[in-house]
Each structure stands twice: as structure tokens, then as C-alpha cells.
Scaffold this motif. Structure first.
Motif, PDB file in Angstrom:
ATOM      1  N   SER A 219       3.060   9.251  -5.825  1.00 31.94           N
ATOM      2  CA  SER A 219       3.259  10.706  -5.165  1.00 31.94           C
ATOM      3  C   SER A 219       4.734  11.033  -5.883  1.00 31.94           C
ATOM      4  CB  SER A 219       3.359  10.708  -3.807  1.00 31.94           C
ATOM      5  OG  SER A 219       3.781  11.902  -3.285  1.00 31.94           O
TER       6      SER A 219
ATOM      7  N   ARG B 221      -4.668   4.516 -12.517  1.00 30.70           N
ATOM      8  CA  ARG B 221      -4.464   4.522 -11.099  1.00 30.70           C
ATOM      9  C   ARG B 221      -5.780   4.491 -10.128  1.00 30.70           C
ATOM     10  NH1 ARG B 221      -1.940   9.621  -7.750  1.00 30.70           N
ATOM     11  NH2 ARG B 221      -1.695   8.720  -5.753  1.00 30.70           N
TER      12      ARG B 221
ATOM     13  N   ASN C 153      -4.271  13.002  -8.351  1.00 27.93           N
ATOM     14  CA  ASN C 153      -4.143  12.813  -6.905  1.00 27.93           C
ATOM     15  C   ASN C 153      -5.321  12.680  -6.439  1.00 27.93           C
ATOM     16  OD1 ASN C 153      -0.946  12.815  -6.195  1.00 27.93           O
ATOM     17  ND2 ASN C 153      -1.365  14.669  -7.490  1.00 27.93           N
TER      18      ASN C 153
ATOM     19  N   LYS D  10      -8.298   8.921  -7.064  1.00 31.22           N
ATOM     20  CA  LYS D  10      -7.932   7.534  -6.435  1.00 31.22           C
ATOM     21  C   LYS D  10      -9.082   7.283  -5.419  1.00 31.22           C
ATOM     22  CE  LYS D  10      -5.158   9.113  -2.705  1.00 31.22           C
ATOM     23  NZ  LYS D  10      -3.876   9.171  -1.915  1.00 31.22           N
TER      24      LYS D  10
ATOM     25  N   GLN E 256       0.680  13.242  -0.450  1.00 34.60           N
ATOM     26  CA  GLN E 256       0.619  13.152  -1.967  1.00 34.60           C
ATOM     27  C   GLN E 256       1.405  14.472  -2.792  1.00 34.60           C
ATOM     28  OE1 GLN E 256      -0.987  10.639  -3.531  1.00 34.60           O
ATOM     29  NE2 GLN E 256      -1.026   9.725  -1.328  1.00 34.60           N
TER      30      GLN E 256
ATOM     31  N   TYR F  26       0.629  -1.116  -0.102  1.00 36.42           N
ATOM     32  CA  TYR F  26       0.130   0.093   0.164  1.00 36.42           C
ATOM     33  C   TYR F  26       0.868   1.302  -0.122  1.00 36.42           C
ATOM     34  CZ  TYR F  26      -3.765   2.940   1.248  1.00 36.42           C
ATOM     35  OH  TYR F  26      -4.953   3.845   1.304  1.00 36.42           O
TER      36      TYR F  26
ATOM     37  N   GLN G  60     -10.667   3.755  -4.530  1.00 37.45           N
ATOM     38  CA  GLN G  60     -10.766   3.352  -3.089  1.00 37.45           C
ATOM     39  C   GLN G  60     -11.996   2.796  -2.375  1.00 37.45           C
ATOM     40  OE1 GLN G  60      -7.524   5.366  -0.948  1.00 37.45           O
ATOM     41  NE2 GLN G  60      -7.153   3.624   0.434  1.00 37.45           N
TER      42      GLN G  60
ATOM     43  N   SER H 294       2.856   1.478  -3.420  1.00 37.35           N
ATOM     44  CA  SER H 294       2.020   2.200  -4.423  1.00 37.35           C
ATOM     45  C   SER H 294       1.768   3.608  -4.139  1.00 37.35           C
ATOM     46  CB  SER H 294       0.894   1.191  -4.506  1.00 37.35           C
ATOM     47  OG  SER H 294       0.800  -0.061  -4.425  1.00 37.35           O
ATOM     48  N   ASP H 295       1.382   3.963  -3.006  1.00 40.74           N
ATOM     49  CA  ASP H 295       0.912   5.196  -2.752  1.00 40.74           C
ATOM     50  C   ASP H 295       2.099   6.208  -2.815  1.00 40.74           C
ATOM     51  OD1 ASP H 295      -1.443   6.862  -1.958  1.00 40.74           O
ATOM     52  OD2 ASP H 295      -0.339   7.226  -0.463  1.00 40.74           O
ATOM     53  N   GLN H 296       3.197   6.230  -2.376  1.00 37.06           N
ATOM     54  CA  GLN H 296       4.461   6.803  -2.584  1.00 37.06           C
ATOM     55  C   GLN H 296       5.153   7.035  -3.735  1.00 37.06           C
ATOM     56  OE1 GLN H 296       5.628   9.464  -0.277  1.00 37.06           O
ATOM     57  NE2 GLN H 296       3.498   8.913   0.146  1.00 37.06           N
TER      58      GLN H 296
ATOM     59  N   TYR I 110      -6.379   1.513  -7.050  1.00 42.22           N
ATOM     60  CA  TYR I 110      -6.835   1.850  -5.834  1.00 42.22           C
ATOM     61  C   TYR I 110      -8.117   1.259  -5.535  1.00 42.22           C
ATOM     62  CZ  TYR I 110      -3.490   5.448  -4.331  1.00 42.22           C
ATOM     63  OH  TYR I 110      -2.518   6.150  -3.866  1.00 42.22           O
TER      64      TYR I 110
END
Length: 495
Positions: A34, A121, A67, A70, A288, A26, A74, A29-31, A125
């Protein structure tokens, strides 16, 4: 120390490690999403050329959508994950989402246009939303009561560790002039889901999940696997009977309206509001847009700052994991809110300085690091712990679906609006910069008031004991009542 070792078996440790590995992806992926958006090669691939400035740039609308879109994916993932987890079990949810992640990550890695990247993306998510629905709950259900807080914090610690790892990778690849600079970090997203889907069937299902479906023999089998090998058969059966007695009261079918009856409405409100304040204080802006924000300040290396942010976050989470089952949840929530408010308000004050003041810019970066540390000390990990502890077991999935929807809508609002407050060079934009601290700092102060009056202490309470505690008037009462119930239940089983 010896008594504490008895709480953990090799199977429990392996199960916890595998769930932590999934959570690691998690953060990875997120960073990755970013950090890569600040790379020159990424901007050339997905941005537009401005002849007047002789530079490539990604329009604010694209940045906002990149940004914030997502959140929609999610939210869908939270509902799908909750349904799969509740219907077919925690392991099936993890297996399904891991297979799905291999497909969604492939779309992102192969992207050549903004549309493909944005859709990829959003699709990915859904996988991360399914993670949110199942991993914290699974960890809480496997953990012994006195260690549940620390094990719950492992979820967020793993996320931040994944973020630190991939930020280091991005810092190393950002100098590449080809698309490999961002494709390499995105490509690493594929590795962990493959490992997890291969190993998930080697861990036991949650004994509580089996009991809530009246499958006692399978629940006992799972509990035996989770107990240390030197545990006596008598002790295991006694623990199973105690757990069964507590869960038996919750076997009746629950509907959506039960979330708001006298016994549950306070819990529903607290969990949902906590998720709102977790995001409303600006963490999405820091996580983000942190790299972009620091890049705009033109003061220090933005990738180094992002690495530093992830490192201090991990330090804060380790402190929290060490203290949560000692000092309790409330003390950490309050400490987190106080330091968040101070750092954000200071950032706002520094943001009023002249734009050419380099010292003020460095001060803003320092406050961003302190804010991130403070957030990770309490609100970041403990909201997930609270979300798995407070809801009634049969209503947990529905409670978390509401709470995570609130969380993700709030996160969407923060991430979508930031690019329009970043630069005044574009029509309808404003140049707020560090003064964002005044907005988020005010909300952090409100979060402190909410935490002081509304968040209960759940340290060392079994998950099921909260239902007994709330059965009479729907209010959080003295924790000693639940301890007395625990002793009474042990006595009844022994007799």
C-alpha cells in the motif's frame, strides 16, 4: 490475579507469540504494498510518462489491478490453507505457507515490470490467505475460554503492528531516488517467514485438532505441554476428559450441505454476513488507498497520516483486547458501528465543500483517522474472533472458506472501483473524493442493524458448548444454558 496467571504456561505464551509474529508479517506485507505505490521511484519504475503533464503516473487500471488482484490469490490461499490445516494440522499449514512466502516475496522484490509485480503480489496473497485460514483458528483453539476473545484480538493487533512498522520504514526510504526506496520494504517480507518455519515445530499441535481425529494420546500430550508446570496431574486429566466429552459429539463426519441444516445455517449466515460488512464499510479504501487518497487531497503528508492511522488502530485494538472478555463482543460491535457511521457521514459532508477549502480537506483526513479507529475497535478484530467461535468444529474450515470468500470478493469490489472514483480527469471516471463517506457510511448503518439483531454474545463460552446450545432448534439461546452444561459436565467427570 493469581488465578489468571495459572491459565498461561511458557509454552502457551511462546506459541501465541509465534502465531502473532506470523500475523505481523501479514500487516507488514499488506502495508508495504500500500505505502510503496505512493513513492516517486515506484511510480517511475512501474508507471508511464505523460508528456502533456511532464510527470510519471500509474494508470487507473494498473492501480485497480494492483490493489484488487490480491483477492483472487487470497481466496485460493484460504482454500489451500483450510485443506492443509484440516488434513495435516495447523503446524504443517504454517510451515508450508512460510516456505512458500520466501518464494513469492522473492518474485516481488526482483520485479522490474508491471506484469511481474502484479503476478508476484497475487502469488504472495496465497500465503496471506493461508494465514487467514489457520492463524485465527489456531489461536482460538489454544486459548482458555475466558481469555479467548483477548487472544483472538492479538491476531489483528499483530497485523496492525506490522503495518505500523513497515509504514515507518517506507516513510524513511521514500526520499531515496533509486529503486531501493521500495525494494527495502518489500525485502523485509522475507525475514519473518524464515524465522517462523524454523520455530513452528517447537510449539504443540492443537489438542482439539487431535481429538477431532480420535488421536487421544497425542491430544493429551499437547494439552500437558500447554498447561502451566504447576498444574496437578489430576486437574489436567479432568480438563482433558471434559474437552474429550465435548469434542466426542462432533466426531461424526460432516459434509458441505451440513452448513445449511437447522443446527448450522444461522451460524453460517452470521459469519459470512459479518465478513461482508467488515469490508463493505470501506476499510479496503482506507488501508489500501489511504496514502494515495491523502496525497490527492494535497493537504498533509500522506505517509505521516498512514503512520497515524496505524497508530490509532493499535490503540483501538489494545482497548478491544482489554474489554472483549469483560463487556463482551456485542457491545464492541455496536460501538464500532456507531462511530464508523458518524465519521463516514461527516467525511461525506466535508467532501461536498469546495475543492480549494483546506480546512475541509484536513477534516476529511481527521474523519479517516476516526473511521479507522472505530473499525479497529470492533469490526476489524472481532469478525475473526466470531469466525472461530461460531462454526461447529468439524465444519469450521468450510464455514470460513465461504465467509472469507465473501470477504475477499467484497474487498475486491471496493479496491477495484476506487481509482475510477478518484479523478475526473480521465474518461469514465468521477471525482467523488470525500463523498465516498456517504456510500460507506450508509453500509455501516446497515451493519449496525445486522449486528444488533444477528450477532450473538459468545463471551466465556467454550467453543464446543455452542453446538449443545444450538442442538435443539438452531437458534442462539441464553448463554446460561451452556454454563449449566459446563457445570454438569464437570460433575459427570468428577463422578
Amino acid at each position: 490475579m493469581a488465578s489468571q496467571k495459572k491459565e498461561f504456561s511458557s509454552v502457551l505464551l511462546f506459541s501465541t507469540a509465534l502465531l502473532a509474529l506470523s500475523a505481523f508479517n501479514y500487516g507488514l506485507s499488506d502495508q508495504a504494498f500500500s505505502s510503496c505505490q505512493a513513492m516517486d521511484s515506484f511510480i517511475r519504475q512501474f508507471g508511464k510518462y505523460d508528456a502533456s503533464t511532464d510527470a510519471w503516473a500509474i494508470p487507473a487500471l494498473y492501480t485497480s489491478m494492483y490493489n484488487s488482484i490480491k483477492a483472487a490469490g487470497q481466496i485460493v490461499g484460504v482454500f489451500i490453507g483450510g485443506y492443509v490445516s484440516n488434513t495435516w494440522g495447523r503446524r504443517m499449514c504454517i510451515f508450508t505457507m512460510s516456505i512458500y512466502a520466501l518464494g513469492s516475496a522473492s518474485v516481488i522484490i526482483s520485479a522490474t515490470t508491471q506484469a511481474q509485480l502484479q503476478s508476484g503480489r497475487a502469488l504472495h496473497y496465497i500465503y496471506l490467505g493461508m494465514q487467514l485460514a489457520v492463524i485465527p483458528t489456531f489461536l482460538a483453539e489454544l486459548a482458555p475460554a475466558k481469555n479467548r476473545g483477548g487472544m483472538g484480538v492479538i491476531y489483528w493487533l499483530s497485523i496492525k503492528a506490522g503495518g505500523l512498522f513497515i509504514t515507518g520504514v517506507a516513510r524513511a526510504t521514500k526520499k531515496m531516488t533509486t529503486d531501493a526506496a521500495w525494494r527495502i520494504p518489500f525485502g523485509l517480507i522475507l525475514v519473518i517467514p524464515f524465522v517462523v518455519l524454523c520455530l513452528v515445530w517447537f510449539i504443540p499441535e492443537s489438542p482439539r485438532w487431535y481429538l477431532l481425529r480420535d488421536r487421544h494420546s497425542e491430544s493429551l500430550e499437547s494439552l500437558i505441554r500447554l498447561k502451566p508446570k504447576n498444574s496437578s496431574e489430576e486437574q489436567i486429566h479432568q480438563d482433558f476428559e471434559i474437552l474429550s466429552a465435548k469434542v466426542a459429539e462432533q466426531l461424526q463426519k460432516k459434509s458441505f450441505k451440513d452448513l445449511f441444516n437447522r443446527q448450522n445455517r444461522q451460524r453460517t449466515f452470521v459469519v459470512a454476513a459479518a465478513n461482508f460488512f467488515q469490508q463493505a464499510t470501506g476499510q479496503a479504501f482506507a488501508s489500501q488507498y489511504g496514502t494515495l487518497f491523502v496525497k490527492q487531497l494535497k493537504s498533509v503528508n500522506p505517509f505521516s497520516v498512514t503512520l497515524g492511522t496505524n497508530a490509532v488502530d493499535i490503540g483501538a485494538i489494545i482497548i478491544t483486547a482489554s474489554l472483549i472478555d469483560v463487556v463482551g463482543r456485542r457491545a464492541l460491535f455496536h460501538t464500532s458501528s456507531i462511530f464508523q457511521t458518524i465519521s463516514l457521514m461527516t467525511m461525506g459532508g466535508l467532501g461536498t465543500a469546495d475543492s480549494s477549502n483546506l480546512d475541509a480537506k484536513k477534516g476529511i483526513v481527521a474523519m479517516l483517522l476516526i473511521f479507522s479507529f472505530s473499525w479497529s475497535l470492533g469490526w476489524a478484530p472481532l469478525v475473526y474472533v466470531l469466525g472461530t467461535e461460531l462454526p461447529s468444529s468439524p465444519l469450521r474450515e468450510m464455514t470460513l472458506q465461504i465467509a472469507y470468500t465473501v470477504k475477499l470478493i467484497t474487498e475486491f469490489a471496493v479496491t477495484f472501483t476506487y481509482p475510477y472514483m478518484e479523478t475526473a480527469d480521465t474518461p469514465h471516471h468521477v471525482d467523488i473524493g470525500g463523498r465516498l463517506g456517504f456510500i460507506y457510511g450508509s453500509l455501516s448503518a446497515v451493519a449496525f442493524v445486522f449486528g444488533w439483531f444477528c450477532i450473538p454474545e459468545t463471551r466465556r463460552l467454550e467453543i464446543e458448548d455452542l453446538d449443545r446450545q444450538l442442538a435443539l432448534d438452531g437458534k442462539f439461546e441464553d448463554i446460561e444454558e451452556s454454563k449449566q452444561f459446563e457445570r454438569a459436565t464437570v460433575k459427570e467427570v468428577s463422578n
